[in-house]
Scaffold this active site. Structure first.
Site, mmCIF file in Angstrom:
data_model
loop_
_atom_site.group_PDB
_atom_site.id
_atom_site.type_symbol
_atom_site.label_atom_id
_atom_site.label_comp_id
_atom_site.label_asym_id
_atom_site.label_seq_id
_atom_site.Cartn_x
_atom_site.Cartn_y
_atom_site.Cartn_z
ATOM 1 N N HIS A 1 -0.267 4.916 2.602
ATOM 2 C CA HIS A 1 -0.129 4.154 1.364
ATOM 3 C C HIS A 1 -1.513 3.884 0.776
ATOM 4 O O HIS A 1 -2.399 3.354 1.458
ATOM 5 C CB HIS A 1 0.596 2.844 1.683
ATOM 6 C CG HIS A 1 0.969 2.032 0.502
ATOM 7 N ND1 HIS A 1 0.701 0.689 0.397
ATOM 8 C CD2 HIS A 1 1.623 2.362 -0.643
ATOM 9 C CE1 HIS A 1 1.163 0.224 -0.743
ATOM 10 N NE2 HIS A 1 1.731 1.219 -1.391
ATOM 11 N N GLU B 1 -0.533 8.840 -0.420
ATOM 12 C CA GLU B 1 0.009 8.272 -1.653
ATOM 13 C C GLU B 1 -1.139 7.750 -2.502
ATOM 14 O O GLU B 1 -2.073 7.119 -1.993
ATOM 15 C CB GLU B 1 0.983 7.141 -1.307
ATOM 16 C CG GLU B 1 1.735 6.579 -2.496
ATOM 17 C CD GLU B 1 1.062 5.361 -3.113
ATOM 18 O OE1 GLU B 1 1.427 4.986 -4.249
ATOM 19 O OE2 GLU B 1 0.154 4.778 -2.472
ATOM 20 N N ASP C 1 -2.483 6.560 -6.868
ATOM 21 C CA ASP C 1 -2.016 5.927 -8.098
ATOM 22 C C ASP C 1 -2.904 6.291 -9.287
ATOM 23 O O ASP C 1 -4.100 5.996 -9.268
ATOM 24 C CB ASP C 1 -2.050 4.406 -7.923
ATOM 25 C CG ASP C 1 -1.327 3.957 -6.660
ATOM 26 O OD1 ASP C 1 -0.093 3.837 -6.716
ATOM 27 O OD2 ASP C 1 -1.989 3.751 -5.621
ATOM 28 N N HIS D 1 -5.132 1.787 -7.791
ATOM 29 C CA HIS D 1 -3.806 1.166 -7.740
ATOM 30 C C HIS D 1 -3.556 0.193 -8.881
ATOM 31 O O HIS D 1 -2.548 0.274 -9.576
ATOM 32 C CB HIS D 1 -3.596 0.433 -6.411
ATOM 33 C CG HIS D 1 -2.257 -0.219 -6.319
ATOM 34 N ND1 HIS D 1 -2.033 -1.535 -6.691
ATOM 35 C CD2 HIS D 1 -1.051 0.272 -5.928
ATOM 36 C CE1 HIS D 1 -0.754 -1.823 -6.528
ATOM 37 N NE2 HIS D 1 -0.134 -0.757 -6.071
#
Length: 319
Positions: free
Chosen positions: A59, A87, A89, A102
């Protein structure tokens, strides 16, 4: 003569030290990569089989002390310990570039302030990232283009949405020919349908947390071979959803970032042994992939499960 021999011996000793150091450096910097060359490889990799090898999705890339969220150096640190998806963003800058971070604001994870959308790429590149303890590092905020190119031949990125549309994310994968190294996160069945219509080669992470949602996806027109499924951020005690997804040939993922990871970070889980037991329980319940902030810790916990599977798994060729 003796001096010459001593001098020669000294050179040999120094060369040996340099050689050993070089070997150690190479071993320490070896990355655990996935061997995926095209979209068909990715579809086969995520196709559920009983001998599937459990693995991790880091994450925000697996941030920790010295390594910020959504940072290429952090991605490399994670892969130096474990096989992992990463992952990340994306956000637009003022001048329509796309950076990887993020939050929509700069304050928490960098020494910049204000909204990303109020800064040009040049301005954003002048800032430096903070680690999980708020310590400033030397690392820059990467662009999405930089991250997409870096990932090729190493791992698979999971591209979250933030303010980027499905169309914009599909376009970026097409532009970089990143089919073997980038997955799109689709929060709704409608988004999954849109992505599939735009490009049938792209694999997606879809959100299906009930049998009803699974049956709805059956009628979506999107093949199960094009997806793996995020089931829950909470521990799953009823394996029914996992079983139904497996019957359809897709893998399942459960998140532990806000459960076991958070509890361990707060001291509510007291020991590594207890933490390892909790992580292993996720796989025992039916999940194939664990999404975690503490990706390296999860990797250590499930290492023996991975090795047991890799000995005979049809998926071993991808690791």
């Amino acid at each position: 003569m003796k001096n010459s021999i001593k001098h020669f011996a000294g050179i040999l000793a120094l060369s040996a030290i340099v050689f050993i150091t070089a070997i150690s450096f190479k071993q320490e910097n070896k990355l655990f990569t996935f061997k995926l060359h095209n979209a068909n490889d990715v579809k086969e990799f995520f196709r559920y089989t009983p001998d599937a090898v459990p693995f991790i999705s880091a994450h925000r890339g697996g941030a920790r002390k010295g390594y910020p969220e959504n940072c290429i150096a952090t991605f490399e640190n994670t892969l130096s310990h474990v096989h992992s998806l990463l992952e990340m963003d994306p956000h637009y800058t003022k001048d329509s570039a796309i950076v990887v971070m993020h939050d929509p604001t700069l304050d928490r994870t960098s020494n910049g302030t204000g909204k990303i959308a109020d800064h040009t790429l040049q301005e954003i590149k002048s800032y430096r990232l903070k680690d999980v303890d708020g310590n400033l590092t030397s690392y820059q905020i990467p662009t999405l283009d930089e991250v997409l190119e870096w990932a090729k031949g190493k791992t698979m990125l999971v591209m979250d949405m933030k303010e980027l549309s499905i169309e914009a994310r599909v376009k970026k994968i097409q532009e970089h020919k990143a089919y073997a190294s980038t997955i799109i996160m689709a929060y709704t069945i409608a988004d999954a349908q849109k992505c599939y219509k735009l490009d049938k080669n792209i694999v997606m992470e879809v959100m299906l947390n009930s049998v009803e949602k699974i049956k709805e996806f059956d009628n979506s027109g999107v093949p199960w071979q094009n997806v793996f499924v995020f089931v829950s951020q909470k521990p799953v005690t009823d394996p029914t959803v996992f079983n139904e997804i497996h019957k359809r040939g897709a893998m399942c993922m459960e998140g532990v970032a806000f459960s076991y990871d958070a509890a361990y970070t707060k001291g509510e889980i007291k020991s590594v042994d207890e933490l390892n037991k909790d992580y292993k329980s996720v796989i025992a319940a039916g999940a194939d992939i664990i999404e975690a902030n503490l990706a390296i810790e999860v990797g250590a916990a499930i290492h023996d499960l991975q090795q047991a599977k890799l000995a005979s798994s049809s998926k071993a060729k991808f690791f």
